[in-house]
Scaffold this active site. Structure first.
Site, PDB file in Angstrom:
ATOM      1  N   HIS A 128       0.827  -1.214   0.000  1.00 56.14           N
ATOM      2  CA  HIS A 128       0.000   0.000   0.000  1.00 56.14           C
ATOM      3  C   HIS A 128       0.860   1.262   0.000  1.00 56.14           C
ATOM      4  O   HIS A 128       0.367   2.347  -0.296  1.00 56.14           O
ATOM      5  CB  HIS A 128      -1.029  -0.022   1.143  1.00 56.14           C
ATOM      6  CG  HIS A 128      -0.523   0.384   2.489  1.00 56.14           C
ATOM      7  ND1 HIS A 128      -0.181  -0.521   3.470  1.00 56.14           N
ATOM      8  CD2 HIS A 128      -0.306   1.603   3.028  1.00 56.14           C
ATOM      9  CE1 HIS A 128       0.218   0.127   4.554  1.00 56.14           C
ATOM     10  NE2 HIS A 128       0.149   1.427   4.312  1.00 56.14           N
ATOM     11  N   ASP A 178       0.006  -7.555   1.644  1.00 52.84           N
ATOM     12  CA  ASP A 178       0.455  -6.152   1.640  1.00 52.84           C
ATOM     13  C   ASP A 178       1.978  -6.090   1.710  1.00 52.84           C
ATOM     14  O   ASP A 178       2.563  -5.702   2.720  1.00 52.84           O
ATOM     15  CB  ASP A 178      -0.185  -5.403   2.821  1.00 52.84           C
ATOM     16  CG  ASP A 178       0.004  -3.897   2.718  1.00 52.84           C
ATOM     17  OD1 ASP A 178       0.474  -3.432   1.653  1.00 52.84           O
ATOM     18  OD2 ASP A 178      -0.321  -3.199   3.696  1.00 52.84           O
ATOM     19  N   GLY A 270       2.536   6.308   8.938  1.00 46.75           N
ATOM     20  CA  GLY A 270       3.906   6.709   8.637  1.00 46.75           C
ATOM     21  C   GLY A 270       4.894   5.605   8.945  1.00 46.75           C
ATOM     22  O   GLY A 270       6.018   5.605   8.439  1.00 46.75           O
ATOM     23  N   SER A 272       4.140   2.533   8.240  1.00 56.26           N
ATOM     24  CA  SER A 272       3.813   1.513   7.244  1.00 56.26           C
ATOM     25  C   SER A 272       5.015   1.122   6.411  1.00 56.26           C
ATOM     26  O   SER A 272       5.824   1.966   6.028  1.00 56.26           O
ATOM     27  CB  SER A 272       2.735   2.044   6.299  1.00 56.26           C
ATOM     28  OG  SER A 272       1.488   1.942   6.917  1.00 56.26           O
ATOM     29  N   GLY A 273       5.103  -0.174   6.103  1.00 56.54           N
ATOM     30  CA  GLY A 273       6.194  -0.688   5.282  1.00 56.54           C
ATOM     31  C   GLY A 273       7.434  -1.008   6.085  1.00 56.54           C
ATOM     32  O   GLY A 273       8.365  -1.636   5.592  1.00 56.54           O
TER      33      GLY A 273
HETATM   34  C1  4AZ Z   1      -1.431   3.641   8.749  1.00 53.65           C
HETATM   35  O1  4AZ Z   1      -2.385   4.355   8.594  1.00 53.65           O
HETATM   36  C2  4AZ Z   1      -1.415   2.715   9.905  1.00 53.65           C
HETATM   37  N1  4AZ Z   1      -1.863   0.576  14.336  1.00 53.65           N
HETATM   38  C3  4AZ Z   1      -0.295   1.935  10.147  1.00 53.65           C
HETATM   39  C4  4AZ Z   1      -0.284   1.063  11.227  1.00 53.65           C
HETATM   40  C5  4AZ Z   1      -1.390   0.981  12.023  1.00 53.65           C
HETATM   41  C6  4AZ Z   1      -2.511   1.754  11.779  1.00 53.65           C
HETATM   42  C7  4AZ Z   1      -2.513   2.619  10.711  1.00 53.65           C
HETATM   43  C8  4AZ Z   1      -1.368   0.017  13.168  1.00 53.65           C
HETATM   44  O2  4AZ Z   1      -0.463   3.658   7.955  1.00 53.65           O
END
Ligand code: 4AZ
Length: 341
Positions: A128, A178, A270, A272-273
């Site tokens: 994503h 993902d 933020g 993420s990944g």
């Molecule tokens: C996001 O929006 C996100 N609590 C990443 C991780 C989590 C929630 C949202 C896990 O990128």
């Protein structure tokens, strides 16, 4: 007799992928169960399932020159407040202590996601994070950095991408599969410096780390007021079984996902990944078990963070890296079998 230059333009075709959990023999379209790879018995006619370049465990993976300062004790005091949106409730990482952490930036420098260094020119991130844009020119990877903005001399190295590849089965609506791979436009030889190293992958396809195991997630994502997100942060969180997690998430957790977190302690937007790593009890190496993916809020009671389950995604990682490296004429940089758990 001839002067001038010649330009070659070619597209790398979509790789032939074997079904989930299988390994593709290097020179044929044969597939073997991933667990038969590196088992000492050749199943591929070209012996590619037993090649040293695939099977040897990199000496350096999952180890740090600089030790992190983090407790994996399950007896840590519970947070006595009920945050609704809170690497949330973590601590600042000792610079260089998570040397596989990278960040993804747009050409203008904006940091939008985390990532994980896997080998001298492969980075794992979430699908994503790159969804809708697989143009390598749109990505820069910052490696060896401590701060989310600016340079961190002398350790930080910033490198562009030569390929950006999403898992072919990624479902943007459900967040299944993902995971994505970014091929760097040049190598970061290991150990590049004390702040840069690669992570180990789970060795056993489909292996499951027991619920309750404390693992660590790191990133520059939002802290919702629990500290500065300019410096890399870390938090230890317990693994939650898919069964229990599905009770909260109404069945939205599939076999390509992993849950971890406790009230108030979580990854967040933020992050993420980025890496979710567990320490192998025998070797003490850190193994990539998850990639930060999604969740309901951050740190909300009863709603753990959701991660891509790396132990069932290694087939994609091995097949894709081998395929692209082969097409770029680099036969000796396959991602090796790594890790123990
Ligand atoms: C996001 O929006 C996100 N609590 C990443 C991780 C989590 C929630 C949202 C896990 O990128």
């Amino acid at each position: 007799e001839y002067t001038g230059f010649s330009i070659q333009i070619g597209l790398i075709p979509t790789p032939f992928l074997c079904p989930m959990g299988q390994f593709k023999c290097r020179n044929t379209k044969q597939c073997i169960p991933l667990n038969q790879r590196c088992d000492g018995v050749s199943q591929c006619p070209d012996n590619s399932d037993e090649l040293d370049s695939f099977c040897k465990i990199p000496a350096q993976c999952g180890t740090q020159a600089i030790q992190p300062n983090i407790s994996l004790s399950t007896a840590q005091a519970a947070f006595d407040f009920d945050p609704t949106n809170f690497i949330v409730n973590g601590t600042a990482a000792i610079p260089g202590s998570w040397p596989w952490q990278v960040s993804l930036h747009s050409p203008s420098g904006f940091q939008f996601c985390g990532g994980v260094l896997l080998s001298p020119h492969w980075v794992i991130t979430a699908a994503h994070c790159i969804y809708g844009d697989s143009d390598p020119g749109d990505y820069f990877v910052h490696i060896g950095s401590e701060h989310s903005s600016g340079m961190d001399p002398p350790y930080e190295v910033d490198i562009g991408a030569s390929a950006v590849i999403m898992h072919p089965d990624n479902n943007h609506a459900t967040n299944a599969f993902d995971i994505a791979l970014i091929r760097l436009s040049r190598d970061v030889p290991f150990p590049f410096n004390s702040h840069i190293n690669g992570i180990c992958l789970p060795q056993q396809y489909g292996s499951v780390v027991p619920a309750g195991t404390m693992c660590v997630v790191t990133g520059w994502g939002t802290t919702h007021g629990t500290g500065s997100d300019d410096v890399l942060r870390q938090v230890a969180v317990p693994i939650v079984s898919n069964n229990v997690c599905n009770g909260e998430y109404n069945g939205d957790i599939d076999s390509t996902m992993l849950c971890a977190g406790s009230t108030g302690k979580d990854s967040c937007q933020g992050d993420s990944g980025g890496p979710f790593v567990c320490q192998d009890p025998m070797s003490k190496r850190w193994i990539l078990q998850g990639v930060v993916s999604w969740g309901y809020g951050c740190g909300v009671a009863g709603f753990p963070g959701v991660y891509s389950r790396v132990s069932v995604l290694t087939d994609f990682i091995y097949q894709t890296t081998a395929y692209y490296d082969g097409n770029y004429g680099n036969n000796f940089s396959y991602v090796s079998r790594t890790g123990w758990t």
